[in-house]
Structures are given as structure tokens and as C-alpha cells.
Design an enzyme around this catalytic site. Structure first.
Site, short mmCIF file in Angstrom:
data_model
loop_
_atom_site.label_atom_id
_atom_site.label_comp_id
_atom_site.label_asym_id
_atom_site.label_seq_id
_atom_site.Cartn_x
_atom_site.Cartn_y
_atom_site.Cartn_z
CG ASP A 24 -2.00 1.01 1.17
OD1 ASP A 24 -2.20 1.58 0.08
OD2 ASP A 24 -2.64 1.25 2.19
CE1 TYR A 71 3.08 -4.49 -8.51
CE2 TYR A 71 3.92 -3.81 -6.36
CZ TYR A 71 3.15 -3.56 -7.49
OH TYR A 71 2.45 -2.39 -7.58
CB CYS A 81 -7.50 26.59 36.16
SG CYS A 81 -6.41 27.35 34.94
S1 IVH Z 1 0.26 -6.87 -9.79
C1 IVH Z 1 -1.85 -6.68 -13.76
N1 IVH Z 1 1.22 -7.15 -7.39
O1 IVH Z 1 -2.32 -2.76 -6.39
C2 IVH Z 1 -1.52 -6.83 -12.33
N2 IVH Z 1 -0.02 -5.20 -7.87
O2 IVH Z 1 -5.30 -2.55 -7.81
C3 IVH Z 1 -0.74 -5.69 -11.89
N3 IVH Z 1 -0.15 -3.60 -5.99
O3 IVH Z 1 -1.93 -0.07 -7.97
C4 IVH Z 1 -0.62 -5.56 -10.47
N4 IVH Z 1 1.01 -4.81 -4.58
O4 IVH Z 1 0.25 -1.47 -8.29
C5 IVH Z 1 0.52 -6.37 -8.21
N5 IVH Z 1 2.19 -7.54 -5.31
C6 IVH Z 1 1.47 -6.75 -6.13
C7 IVH Z 1 0.96 -5.50 -5.72
C8 IVH Z 1 0.21 -4.74 -6.62
C9 IVH Z 1 0.35 -3.67 -4.76
C10 IVH Z 1 -0.95 -2.46 -6.51
C11 IVH Z 1 -0.85 -2.18 -7.97
C12 IVH Z 1 -2.11 -1.41 -8.26
C13 IVH Z 1 -3.06 -2.02 -7.30
C14 IVH Z 1 -4.00 -2.89 -8.04
#
Ligand code: IVH
Length: 744
Positions: free
Chosen positions: A172, A281, A482
Site C-alpha cells: 500500500d 512485483y 482553571c
Molecule cells: S500486480 C496486472 N502485485 O495494487 C496486475 N499489484 O489494484 C498488476 N499492488 O496499484 C498488479 N502490490 O500497483 C501487483 N504484489 C502486487 C501488488 C500490486 C500492490 C498495486 C498495484 C495497483 C493495485 C491494483
């Protein structure tokens, strides 16, 4: 037959060979031998003299860069450094010195080139190489099961087939996209609207967990776009806000805002100061030199992430660190995914970073390709969202609390609301500016958030829900207890009640007096103070020492035994060293440390009553503000009278052995010298050694500086030894030499 161990990144040996790679060369980021070499190299570099000519400067700069990049990876990507911060800093400084002398040696990838001075006027909008989609959401095991089913339906797979998933935290923070071309970081952008983002390359370059150069070419990748998240650790965030509060700066709402705000500043050095880290990721795009996608050549998502880890990126790790769950897990079926998500939901608070769920991804890249995406989200991935940590509720009332030095803290009373496992009914509003900046009003529906270990706070009022009945929060002009007029100093955020007899302050001062850090009276706390106060037994801290234990024994819930225990605890506190007493008096800015410094200078607490500014000035580390506060305290006759009463009641006012600087004769072996012990001592404990040094007339200090006379080195002495050697003015002793010197 192929005998080399096949690296797990590629799906098939033939395909890997087609990319022109020799499989035996595909090693991890650094082999063990390589790491040993780099640690040795670092040690050598730390001791090496400055280069004599341009040629050796170039060679040394290259070596320093290699060593620094390695240490940055250990520290920022793995969280597992192998040298001290100090040694890293020394290597970095050495490189800076060489580069300053030989500007022609500076390369854009040099670790010194992370913070540039170019202030971006406006962010450029850039197009992502592939759109950054959102994720569909799930909230429980049933949602996950239907997601699994949907994939099978869509692909026409048998219902009983088990799909393998890779599961990671849903970080987040601020989403980022990093583009690497020919192994160099060429562009970084925010997510923006998914198609276009703001270019923030100079800011991202300052994040040490983002490699400026990474060996994609080893895997036949000429250009790639990675997705990841920029984050600030929760504990770093709390400290950062404490510092901001102390500096009178506005507070940052939560770690996510602190990170995204840090990414979007126009000043890269501001980004650099926020201690932002970045996890990657996802690989959104990867092509070879001919522009053909190479993604289908990798075995699965999990091994692709592992590969990124092995070329220097910070990734969600498989291996549990410090007993916590692994961050990333390959689950053979959706049922295990649900278990893993649930485990994380329960452990989420203990994790160093804010996460709002888990991301579940079909592990097979081939399956991902076949499943494809809707316009909104990929069909092969889903977010598993944790229970909300935000909630809305009504702001019913604001109470104004008076602290021990009279500062007024507004506290919002809320309609009780459940928030990530606790019920919140009251949150601090800090000060008047906080209320005005957020434009909070009584009757507002407010958004409340509880982030990790961070205490609940109001994010904002829901302006769209106002119906006109909301009322302004009126900050009182008089003390709510006070009634004396409140005062706000120009450089302070708080309004203050300046009446020392204010009942609220008095109670708070008494609570502070008995607390752990002050007089440390066991079994005596806020509720007892308030109770005895209501009984009419406490009018000042002196009354704490004349309590009627028989009367206490008769109070409901007390009895003989508790009264006796309390008496014993109070009698014990009477014998406290005077630095505790000094701290317990609630003199603004007089904490334990200042208490000890002052205690070392006096025979009796009342000596301070006779001190003028000049006398305070003679003490290093006692500043003008504290001086002013102490003088003012002793000028107040009431305070002096209370102190006299306490002394008469048997509270210790004189130097104890604990406070007294040890008397040593001028010809003691270490008279007037400063000393520091470093490394593991083998012949004595650290405390024992320090006591011996003190007995021999030395003063123990905690850092290597020009003021240090002796450094005693035990086993594995590290940065302190290096620094002392570099200074050249410190006498370095072994344990035996030290013992000989002090005679025993
Ligand atoms: S993968 C097509 N992996 O969550 C898939 N997203 O609503 C692409 N986010 O703002 C996202 N941690 O950036 C993926 N381990 C993770 C993540 C992640 C956070 C964020 C992402 C996007 C939101 C998706």
C-alpha cells in the site's frame, strides 16, 4: 546430455540457449565467492591511501562503485547489510572525493549520481509500455474459489484441475513503473491513469533499492518495464512524524501519503530524505534486441520475480525473515491460497510495511497469456483485500485536555466505530492548526484510519455528506479546567495554560512524578492519583510522601496488603538518585538525560535554586531554553516550598553514588582522559571495563571523535576502529594493554 544445473527462470534449456545465453553463466546476482571478494575489496579500499594519479583514480573509482553497489543491494534490497553504515559511508565518501577531483570519471550509474539537482518544473506525462491495469477484488475464501472457477471456465479447463498461484502482499504505497534499456534505468513513472503516468526519474534514482543498472541482458532482455511499489516502513514513518512535530512541520497523514508525496516532490533531495524503498512485483513488458517479447521464455511468475531479485531488485521474499511469514508463496491450489491470505491477514500488523491485502496471480505465464485481460483487470490475477482499516463515523464532540506543562490537546469524541479489530471512539486532533487545515466541524462524518502501529487518526471530513447542521469547532480562549487565559507562543503549535496551580496540570504532573521514567513508584499510576486526588489527599507532589496508608487500606479494592506494598514502593522511591527527582519535577525539557547532567554538577537539588544563567552556561549540553525553565522553576516560591516539604518528608535530595562523578586523583593513570570500548571484550564485560576506566580517572564516551583519547578494541572491532585509525589522534589499545595501563 546436459549436466549443468538448470536455472529455474527459463521454461526450457533450448529456449534459453536461443536467447544466446550460456546456462552455466546464469548465476545469482553475486555468488558466494564474489561476495567474499567484494567484502575483502571493501576492507582493502577502506584502508587504501588516496590514489596518486589519474590512472589509479580511475581504477579505484571503479572498485569503489562495485563495492558500493554491492553494499546497497545487501542493505536496501535484502535488508541484510554486511558492513556497518559507517563503513558504507566511508566508501561512499572516498568515491565522492575521487569524483570531485576527476569529474571525467563520473558515470550516470555511479552511486553518487542518485540525487541530481535538476528541479523538474512540471512532470512530463509518459505513456506506459503496456497499460497498468487495476485488479479485481476478493474478500474471502469463497470469492477466491469463484475466481479460480472463472479462470477454468474461461479457458475451458476441467473443473477439478488445480491451478498453481503465486501470492504476494498487496503493498500500500505509490505504484511505480521502471523502464530499463540496455541494462540501464532510463525512465521511471507513477501509475497515473494506467495509460499515462508522471515521469519521476530523478526522484526514483534517489531510491537505493532501485538499481540504476541491472543485468537484464544476461537473460536476453534488451528493454523491460517493471511494476512495483514505493513504500516507507511504518516505524520510519512514525519517527519521521515525531521529528516533524518537534520541528513544528505539518504532520504526514500515513506512510502511503508520505511515500507518494515524496515521489512527487520537485526536489529529488526531498525524495532522498524520506527513506522510501521500492519493491518490484511484476514485469509488464520485456523484449529482446529485435523487439520481440521474451516473456513467454520464462518459466513462471515466481521465477521471474526471483530473477529480478537476483539482478539487484528488492522483491517480496520467499524466505521468512525474523520468524515472520514469507512474503511470496507458490500455492498448488486456490484452497492453499486462501490459507496463506488468512495467515497474512492475522500477521499484517507485525509486518514492517503497510499492506492492504494480498495479490493472487496464476503462476504460469502461459496461462496468464491465454487468460488475458478485461479492459479493467487481468483475468489471471485478483486482489484479496483485508478488512477495512478505514471507516467513517460521526465527530460528536471535541474535548480539550490539559497536559502536564499546560499544553491544550483537542481530542475528538467519535461515534464508536470498529476499525481493524479495535473500537475507536476518541482520537487526538493534535492542535488548532490540524483542525483548521482539515476544516473539521462538529457533526461531520469523518473518515478515520488506523494504519499499522500508527494510532487512529482522522483522514478528512466527508464534505459531500454535510447537510448544513455542522458547527465550527471553537478553540477555547480559556483553560477548560482553571479558566485562566490560554497563551500561544509565536513559534509553538500548542495553546498553553500558564497557571501552575491549574488542577488538571497538577494531576498530570503527579502522574508524571510517579511514572516509570521519573520516580518509578511501583503500583502507583493514573487511576490511583486520580482517586487519591478526589479523596482530597493530594494537593502537590509532596503529599505523595505523606499519604495515610491506614486510610488507603480502607478504600474499596485496596486492603492492608496493597497499602503496605504501596508504602514500600514509595519508601523505595524516596531513596532514588537525584536525577530521577529532577526529571520528576515537570520542568519543561528536563528529561532523564538533562537530569543526569545536572545531577553530576550538584551536591543537593536545592543548589540549583542559587544558580544564575552564567553557571548553567558552564555546562556543555545544557541549552538556554532549559536554563530559562530551571531558573523560572526555582524562582517560584511555591515550588521551593514543595521541595522543602519533600526533603523534610525524607525524599533524597543529595548526591548518591550513582550520580556522583567518581573522585579520582589527578595522578590516576587515565585522569582527565576519554575512552571508548569497541568490539567484543574477552576478559571482562563492557560495564566492568567502563567502571575500571572510570576508576582510573577516564570518562567513557560513546563516539569516535577528535575528543577521544583511547579506543580499546575487542574482537571484531568495526567502524569505530576504522574511524579512529583514520583520525590518527586516538591511542588504540588491546584489552591487555588497557588492563596493564589501569593496573589490573
Ligand atoms: S500486480 C496486472 N502485485 O495494487 C496486475 N499489484 O489494484 C498488476 N499492488 O496499484 C498488479 N502490490 O500497483 C501487483 N504484489 C502486487 C501488488 C500490486 C500492490 C498495486 C498495484 C495497483 C493495485 C491494483
Amino acid at each position: 546430455m546436459c549436466l549443468v544445473t538448470w536455472p529455474s527462470y527459463f521454461c526450457h534449456p533450448i529456449q534459453a540457449l536461443q536467447t544466446g545465453q550460456n546456462p552455466s553463466k546464469l548465476e545469482e546476482m553475486y555468488s558466494k565467492d564474489e561476495q567474499r571478494r567484494l567484502v575483502d575489496l571493501s576492507k582493502r579500499l577502506l584502508q587504501a591511501p588516496d590514489p596518486a594519479d589519474a590512472l589509479s583514480a580511475a581504477a579505484m573509482a571503479a572498485e569503489l562503485r562495485e563495492a558500493i553497489v554491492y553494499h546497497e543491494w545487501r542493505y536496501y534490497a535484502l535488508n541484510d547489510p554486511v558492513v556497518s553504515d559507517y563503513e558504507y559511508d566511508m566508501l561512499y565518501k572516498k568515491l565522492q572525493v575521487i569524483e570531485a577531483k576527476h569529474p571525467e570519471l563520473v558515470t550516470p550509474e555511479s552511486p553518487t549520481q542518485r540525487v541530481s539537482s535538476d528541479l523538474t518544473e512540471e512532470f512530463n506525462l509518459v505513456e506506459h509500455l503496456t497499460p497498468m491495469l487495476s485488479l479485481d477484488n476478493s474478500y474471502d475464501a469463497a470469492d477466491l474459489a469463484s475466481f479460480d472457477e472463472r479462470i477454468k471456465n474461461y479457458l475451458g479447463l476441467a473443473a477439478d484441475l488445480e491451478i498453481e498461484y503465486c501470492v504476494e502482499p498487496k503493498f500500500d504505497g505509490g505504484t511505480i513503473a521502471l523502464v530499463y534499456e540496455n541494462d540501464q534505468l532510463v525512465r521511471a513513472a507513477t501509475r497515473g491513469n494506467g495509460a499515462l503516468g508522471d515521469e519521476i526519474t530523478p526522484n526514483i534514482r534517489t531510491l537505493r533499492s532501485v538499481p540504476l543498472r541491472a543485468e537484464f541482458s544476461k537473460f536476453g532482455i534488451a528493454k523491460a518495464e517493471l511494476r512495483g511499489e514505493a513504500l516507507i516502513r511504518k516505524d520510519v514513518f512514525v519517527k519521521m512524524n515525531e521529528q516533524r512535530a518537534a520541528d513544528g512541520d505539518t504532520l504526514l497523514a500515513n506512510p502511503r501519503n508520505a511515500a507518494t508525496g515524496g515521489l512527487r516532490t520537485k526536489d529529488p533531495s526531498e525524495t532522498a530524505s524520506r527513506r522510501i524503498e521500492a519493491f518490484v512485483y511484476q514485469v509488464g513488458f520485456a523484449v529482446d534486441a529485435a523487439g520481440n517479447s521474451v516473456l513467454n521464455q520464462f518459466k513462471n511468475h515466481d521465477s521471474l520475480i526471483e530473477l529480478l531479485g537476483n539482478i539487484g531488485f528488492k522483491i517480496p521474499q520467499h524466505t521468512p525473515t525474523n520468524g515472520s511469514l514469507g512474503e511470496r508463496k507458490v500455492c498448488p491450489n486456490i484452497a492453499e491460497v486462501a490459507t496463506f491470505c488468512n495467515d497474512w491477514q492475522n500477521r499484517r500488523e507485525q509486518y514492517a510495511y503497510e499492506i492492504d491485502g494480498m495479490v493472487v496471480k496464476a503462476n504460469s505465464l502461459e496461462l496468464q497469456q491465454r487468460a488475458g485481460s478485461t479492459a479493467h483487470h487481468p483475468r489471471w490475477a485478483i486482489a484479496y483485500k483485508f478488512k477495512a482499516k478505514q471507516a467513517t463515523t460521526k465527530l460528536l464532540n471535541v474535548e480539550f485536555q490539559v497536559g502536564k506543562v499546560g499544553s491544550i490537546t483537542p481530542v475528538a469524541k467519535l461515534e464508536p466505530v470498529a476499525l481493524a479489530g479495535v473500537t475507536v471512539s476518541s482520537v487526538s486532533l493534535h492542535n488548532e492548526d490540524f483542525i483548521r487545515n482539515k476544516d473539521l466541524r462538529l457533526g461531520d462524518t469523518v473518515l478515520v484510519e488506523r494504519a499499522g502501529d500508527v494510532i487512529p487518526y482522522i483522514v478528512k471530513p466527508m464534505e459531500e455528506l454535510r447537510d448544513g447542521s455542522e458547527r465550527e469547532i471553537v478553540f477555547p480562549s480559556n483553560c477548560p479546567v482553571c479558566k485562566s487565559e490560554l497563551v500561544r507562543a509565536e513559534d509553538e503549535a500548542a495553546w498553553r495554560c500558564e497557571n501552575p496551580d491549574c488542577e488538571a496540570q497538577l494531576i498530570q504532573r503527579m502522574i508524571h512524578h510517579v511514572s516509570k521514567n521519573a520516580m518509578d513508584i511501583d503500583g502507583f499510576g493514573e487511576s490511583q492519583i486520580e482517586r487519591f486526588y478526589r479523596q482530597g489527599w493530594l494537593h502537590s507532589i509532596a503529599d505523595i510522601y505523606r499519604l495515610d496508608y491506614e486510610a488507603i487500606a480502607k478504600l474499596e479494592g485496596f486492603g492492608e496488603k496493597s497499602a503496605k506494598n504501596l508504602q514500600m514502593a514509595i519508601d523505595k522511591a524516596k531513596r532514588n538518585p537525584i536525577y530521577r527527582l529532577l526529571h520528576s519535577l515537570t520542568i519543561h525539557h528536563l528529561g532523564i538525560k538533562a537530569g543526569k547532567i545536572l545531577a553530576a554538577e550538584i551536591e543537593n537539588v536545592m543548589d540549583l535554586a542559587g544558580w544564575d544563567e552564567e553557571r548553567f552556561r558552564q555546562i556543555k549540553d545544557i541549552g538556554p531554553v532549559l536554563t530559562h525553565n530551571v531558573i523560572r522553576f526555582f524562582q517560584n516560591e511555591k515550588n521551593v516550598a514543595i521541595l522543602r516539604e519533600m526533603e523534610a518528608l525524607g525524599v533524597n535530595f543529595s548526591q548518591t553514588d550513582e550520580d556522583r562523578p567518581k573522585a579520582v586523583s589527578a595522578d590516576a593513570p587515565l585522569a582527565g582522559k576519554t575512552i571508548l570500548f569497541t568490539g567484543t571484550l574477552l576478559k571482562m564485560g563492557r560495564k566492568e571495563a567502563q567502571a575500571k576506566a572510570e576508576a582510573a580517572g577516564a570518562k567513557n564516551i560513546s563516539a569516535v571523535s577528535g575528543n577521544l583519547d583511547y579506543l580499546v578494541v575487542g574482537e571484531d572491532a568495526g567502524s569505530k576502529l576504522k574511524k579512529a585509525q583514520a583520525l590518527g589522534t586516538v591511542t588504540i589499545l588491546t584489552e591487555d594493554e588497557f588492563l596493564e595501563l589501569v593496573g589490573g
